[in-house]
Design an enzyme around this catalytic site. Structure first.
Site, PDB file in Angstrom:
ATOM      1  N   THR A  11       0.915  -1.214   0.138  1.00 31.73           N
ATOM      2  CA  THR A  11      -0.103   0.073   0.093  1.00 31.73           C
ATOM      3  C   THR A  11       0.951   1.243   0.134  1.00 31.73           C
ATOM      4  O   THR A  11       0.667   2.073  -0.859  1.00 31.73           O
ATOM      5  CB  THR A  11      -0.929  -0.042   1.320  1.00 31.73           C
ATOM      6  OG1 THR A  11      -1.614  -0.960   1.324  1.00 31.73           O
ATOM      7  CG2 THR A  11      -2.028   1.055   1.346  1.00 31.73           C
ATOM      8  N   VAL A 127       4.913   7.561  12.521  1.00 32.42           N
ATOM      9  CA  VAL A 127       3.878   7.937  13.387  1.00 32.42           C
ATOM     10  C   VAL A 127       3.021   8.921  12.597  1.00 32.42           C
ATOM     11  O   VAL A 127       3.340  10.011  12.317  1.00 32.42           O
ATOM     12  CB  VAL A 127       4.590   8.748  14.594  1.00 32.42           C
ATOM     13  CG1 VAL A 127       3.545   9.296  15.630  1.00 32.42           C
ATOM     14  CG2 VAL A 127       5.599   7.970  15.141  1.00 32.42           C
ATOM     15  N   ILE A 131       0.800  13.007   8.971  1.00 31.64           N
ATOM     16  CA  ILE A 131       0.952  14.349   9.923  1.00 31.64           C
ATOM     17  C   ILE A 131       2.388  14.567  10.058  1.00 31.64           C
ATOM     18  O   ILE A 131       3.170  13.602  10.359  1.00 31.64           O
ATOM     19  CB  ILE A 131       0.237  14.004  11.238  1.00 31.64           C
ATOM     20  CG1 ILE A 131      -1.032  13.574  11.233  1.00 31.64           C
ATOM     21  CG2 ILE A 131       0.577  15.343  12.103  1.00 31.64           C
ATOM     22  CD1 ILE A 131      -1.720  13.310  12.626  1.00 31.64           C
ATOM     23  N   GLY A 182      -7.124  -0.043   3.320  1.00 35.74           N
ATOM     24  CA  GLY A 182      -5.818  -0.068   3.478  1.00 35.74           C
ATOM     25  C   GLY A 182      -5.375   0.626   4.728  1.00 35.74           C
ATOM     26  O   GLY A 182      -3.959   0.977   4.756  1.00 35.74           O
ATOM     27  N   GLU A 185      -2.742  -3.206   9.691  1.00 36.65           N
ATOM     28  CA  GLU A 185      -1.553  -3.572   9.797  1.00 36.65           C
ATOM     29  C   GLU A 185      -1.951  -4.965   9.172  1.00 36.65           C
ATOM     30  O   GLU A 185      -3.320  -5.595   9.120  1.00 36.65           O
ATOM     31  CB  GLU A 185      -1.133  -4.158  11.046  1.00 36.65           C
ATOM     32  CG  GLU A 185      -0.547  -2.757  11.685  1.00 36.65           C
ATOM     33  CD  GLU A 185       0.543  -1.938  10.689  1.00 36.65           C
ATOM     34  OE1 GLU A 185       1.491  -2.357  10.697  1.00 36.65           O
ATOM     35  OE2 GLU A 185       0.039  -0.765  10.617  1.00 36.65           O
ATOM     36  N   LYS A 200       4.060   3.822  18.394  1.00 35.14           N
ATOM     37  CA  LYS A 200       4.226   5.133  17.890  1.00 35.14           C
ATOM     38  C   LYS A 200       4.507   6.039  19.146  1.00 35.14           C
ATOM     39  O   LYS A 200       5.323   7.262  19.117  1.00 35.14           O
ATOM     40  CB  LYS A 200       3.001   5.565  17.348  1.00 35.14           C
ATOM     41  CG  LYS A 200       2.824   4.879  15.892  1.00 35.14           C
ATOM     42  CD  LYS A 200       1.540   4.730  15.233  1.00 35.14           C
ATOM     43  CE  LYS A 200       1.433   4.018  13.902  1.00 35.14           C
ATOM     44  NZ  LYS A 200       0.088   4.194  13.522  1.00 35.14           N
ATOM     45  N   GLY A 299      -3.320   5.076   5.397  1.00 33.54           N
ATOM     46  CA  GLY A 299      -3.628   5.190   3.971  1.00 33.54           C
ATOM     47  C   GLY A 299      -2.616   5.342   2.967  1.00 33.54           C
ATOM     48  O   GLY A 299      -1.602   5.981   3.611  1.00 33.54           O
TER      49      GLY A 299
HETATM   50  N1  HSE Z   1      -2.415   0.258  10.851  1.00 31.50           N
HETATM   51  C1  HSE Z   1      -1.983   1.437  11.017  1.00 31.50           C
HETATM   52  C2  HSE Z   1      -3.167   2.640  11.432  1.00 31.50           C
HETATM   53  C3  HSE Z   1      -1.327   2.375   9.830  1.00 31.50           C
HETATM   54  O1  HSE Z   1      -4.048   1.847  11.371  1.00 31.50           O
HETATM   55  O2  HSE Z   1      -2.821   3.544  12.005  1.00 31.50           O
HETATM   56  C4  HSE Z   1      -0.501   3.287   9.988  1.00 31.50           C
HETATM   57  O3  HSE Z   1       0.441   3.431  10.630  1.00 31.50           O
END
Ligand code: HSE
Length: 405
Positions: A11, A127, A131, A182, A185, A200, A299
């Site tokens: 992705t 993270v 952003i 998307g 994880e 994070k 995304g």
């Molecule tokens: N799976 C993570 C989330 C992807 O949903 O924030 C972005 O780090």
């Protein structure tokens, strides 16, 4: 033209390659030399992709090509991402990544190797998706003493909680939606059980103190125990349930608390309105006061945008290290049991008197909101460890959720 390689054409990796084409003009304005993806490393072939001719299966082709100056690592997971990143940095090739698992586990080591080899290891996309938060932490907020970070750091779970708040939709169905968009994880347990948000907040906390906050040391809870009834109660008391990463440092008191858990966030807090896949990071600096960073937390293109911003930065600094203040000295965290806070609790109505007795001064919450045989209340401030002991005295605890503020 600066030549780059992308490791992992999933992705985010495919987003990086496409974004470099779509936004070529904007990139060229910042980097007149331009940047081009020469190789895409993946185990798979992509016969229908316009980029199929760039796909290679052997990392050594990339490593041994002296033209490659920047690598984008969007493979996810620790291995082989760790070995590939290390080998690239040792050769003086800068690495930009969205891989929070790798950054949380090996960040300081890879940063050190980058500095020793006059290249950079950047991780803006690790993270908060799109952003900009790592660069502000590293540069714009450098003169501040940061005392608090509260973040909605996982797009999947925030999307799920928001959908559950506004519609009658099952946990499994809304998870499938997040996967199809998307956001989730490969193993969505990392999202649901809070591990992704935990990594994070570990990264942000490390940047906050310049040392290593080990994610294994951070108490971590996800959203799997949150029910529609809890969501309804939260709404009735003017709050929304959000999975938060929280880091609080008091240098005078010598305390540093870090936690990942669901919290009931009051409508008066700026994080309350952060819905869907959006993430936000609320930071308190000693002189700056409060600042909040907001945007899409997951995304394809938002995350790719953050990776490409790092790639451009590396391309503009070839032969030089972009410093990041994060040493491998482990930061000792305070005992989470000593942290005081309030809790929303739901027990069987038959245990109401016990609740009023044990939690003197507690307030009944939204009577009539849940099942008839519920007694829900909000505790006065109590230390986490004392709270856990008191809770053991109830035979039917239906939920307990932390209150923010
Ligand atoms: N799976 C993570 C989330 C992807 O949903 O924030 C972005 O780090």
């Amino acid at each position: 033209m600066i030549k780059a390689a992308v490791l992992g054409f999933g992705t985010v990796g495919s987003g990086v390659v496409e974004l470099i084409d779509i936004n070529r003009e904007s990139i060229d304005r910042r980097l007149p030399e331009g940047i081009e993806v020469k190789y895409i490393l993946d185990l798979r072939d992509f016969p229908d992709s316009p980029y199929k001719d760039r796909v290679v299966h052997d990392f050594n082709i990339i490593l041994e090509d002296p033209e490659i100056k920047v690598i984008c690592e969007t493979m996810g997971g620790k291995e082989p991402a760790y070995t590939f990143s290390k080998k690239a940095l040792e050769k003086g090739i800068s690495v930009c990544t969205s891989n929070k698992e790798l950054v949380a586990a090996h960040g300081p080591e890879l940063l050190k190797i980058a500095a020793e080899n006059h290249c950079s290891y950047l991780f803006e996309a690790s993270v908060g998706g799109g952003i900009p938060i790592i660069r502000p932490m590293n540069v714009s907020l450098a003169p501040e003493s940061i005392t608090q970070i509260i973040g909605i750091l996982n797009g999947t779970t925030n999307y799920m909680m928001t959908r559950m708040e506004h519609e009658e939709i099952s946990f499994d169905e809304v998870l499938r939606e997040a996967q199809s968009k998307g956001y989730a994880e490969k193993n969505p347990e990392a999202d649901i059980e809070g591990h992704d948000a935990c990594r994070k907040i570990a990264i942000l906390s490390s940047l906050m103190c310049g040392k290593t906050v080990r994610y294994e040391d951070i108490p971590c809870e996800g959203i799997s125990s949150i029910s529609m009834t809890d969501v309804a109660y939260a709404r009735s008391i003017g709050r929304a349930i959000k999975l938060l990463g929280i880091s609080e440092r008091d240098e005078k008191a010598g305390t540093f608390y870090v936690r990942t858990a669901p919290y009931m966030v009051p409508a008066s807090h700026p994080l309350h309105g952060v819905e869907g896949v959006f993430n936000a990071v609320f930071v308190h600096g000693n002189l700056l006061d409060n600042v909040m960073f907001y945007g899409r937390g997951a995304g394809k293109f938002p995350t790719a945008s953050a990776v490409v911003s790092d790639m451009v930065d590396c391309a503009m600094n070839i032969g030089q290290n972009i410093p990041v203040r994060w040493s491998d000295e482990v930061m000792e965290l305070s005992d989470p049991g000593s942290k005081t806070g309030r809790f929303f609790v739901r027990v069987a109505a038959s245990e109401k008197d016990k609740a009023l007795d044990l939690f003197e001064g507690c307030k009944q919450a939204a009577p009539g909101c849940g099942p008839e045989d519920d007694f829900a209340f909000v505790t006065p401030p109590v230390a986490e460890a004392a709270f856990a002991e008191l809770l053991k005295q109830f035979s039917d605890v239906r939920s307990s959720i932390r209150i923010l503020g």
